[in-house]
Design a protein around this motif. Sequence first.
Motif, mmCIF file in Angstrom:
data_model
loop_
_atom_site.group_PDB
_atom_site.id
_atom_site.type_symbol
_atom_site.label_atom_id
_atom_site.label_comp_id
_atom_site.label_asym_id
_atom_site.label_seq_id
_atom_site.Cartn_x
_atom_site.Cartn_y
_atom_site.Cartn_z
ATOM 1 N N ALA A 235 0.830 -1.205 0.000
ATOM 2 C CA ALA A 235 0.000 0.000 0.000
ATOM 3 C C ALA A 235 0.865 1.256 0.000
ATOM 4 C CB ALA A 235 -0.925 -0.015 1.212
ATOM 5 N N ALA A 236 1.979 1.222 0.737
ATOM 6 C CA ALA A 236 2.899 2.365 0.738
ATOM 7 C C ALA A 236 3.515 2.571 -0.648
ATOM 8 C CB ALA A 236 3.985 2.150 1.781
ATOM 9 N N LEU A 237 3.801 1.480 -1.352
ATOM 10 C CA LEU A 237 4.345 1.599 -2.715
ATOM 11 C C LEU A 237 3.318 2.214 -3.657
ATOM 12 C CD1 LEU A 237 6.237 -1.814 -3.056
ATOM 13 C CD2 LEU A 237 7.193 0.434 -2.529
ATOM 14 N N PHE A 238 2.056 1.792 -3.540
ATOM 15 C CA PHE A 238 1.000 2.404 -4.360
ATOM 16 C C PHE A 238 0.870 3.889 -4.050
ATOM 17 C CE2 PHE A 238 -1.100 -1.913 -4.965
ATOM 18 C CZ PHE A 238 -0.856 -1.939 -6.328
ATOM 19 N N THR A 239 0.967 4.250 -2.769
ATOM 20 C CA THR A 239 0.881 5.657 -2.377
ATOM 21 C C THR A 239 2.049 6.456 -2.944
ATOM 22 O OG1 THR A 239 -0.207 4.981 -0.321
ATOM 23 C CG2 THR A 239 0.661 7.215 -0.421
ATOM 24 N N ALA A 240 3.246 5.873 -2.886
ATOM 25 C CA ALA A 240 4.411 6.554 -3.455
ATOM 26 C C ALA A 240 4.238 6.757 -4.958
ATOM 27 C CB ALA A 240 5.676 5.738 -3.170
#
Length: 305
Positions: A235-240
Amino acid sequence: MSDFDSNPFADPDLNNPFKDPSVTQVTRNVPPGLDEYNPFSDSRTEHALAQAELLKRQEELERKAAELDRREREMQNLSQHGRKNNWPPLPGNFPVGPCFYQDFSVDIPVEFQKTVKIMYYLWMFHAVTLFLNIFGCLAWFCVDPTRGVDFGLSILWFLLFTPCSFVCWYRPLYGAFRSDSSFRFFVFFFVYICQFAVHVLQAAGFHNWGNCGWISSLTGLNKSIPVGIMMIIIAALFTASAVISLVMFKKVHGLYRTTGASFEKAQQEFATGVMSNKTVQTAAANAASSAATSAAQNAFKGNQM
């Protein structure tokens, strides 16, 4: 007579103009630092700075001239031997060959190469995130058998978005900077806005959407802490991806405004491209021929009546 025989100029103090009281009073009141002032030192410093600036500009011009000369030689070499597709880099014995030609140093001007490379790396970053999303949804499916739809959709999104994003927004951007095409810039902006919306939805992670976003991660965390942590990382990668996409959108739009592109030029390029297309020309010729034949038949029938 001795007074008249004496030499009045023999006195060194009397013969020295700098011993005059008015002169000595002025020299005693010299402002601090004035005695060290050299009017030629500043001019020499300015001359050295100006010379260094000229040398710097000359080196920059020589570097740009060498870059242009290298690109010209490469373009001549390509025109003689042809531009062979080199992307994706596949082995020679692979049954399918490369589909595109990509060379930043040849196609993209020097001032835009960094931006285009960042967009290329951003596309790769999103592709890797979609690939990891498959494993995240698989782990979620292992701890919660009701999440089979998310696992199936994660595979579909990877197979769909990876090639489509490359063809639909990255290649138009590459072509826009390569040929200064207003039409391709507008294609990129339209598709990239949709891509940004996809990034936001993937980061949100709604249930049964096939994404390990924040909502899905918190749900998976209740089932299994290791799986939940894995999903949170994705999820953090998608946000980035969403944040970097927004930043680069503004960056590209700023560069677009400096290239002189406009909506009118995009319309002209579209009209020129459509009219120069062989399929369109053939269709137009066939339509004109059919219309002429129909008109001749109607005229012939009218004469018979």
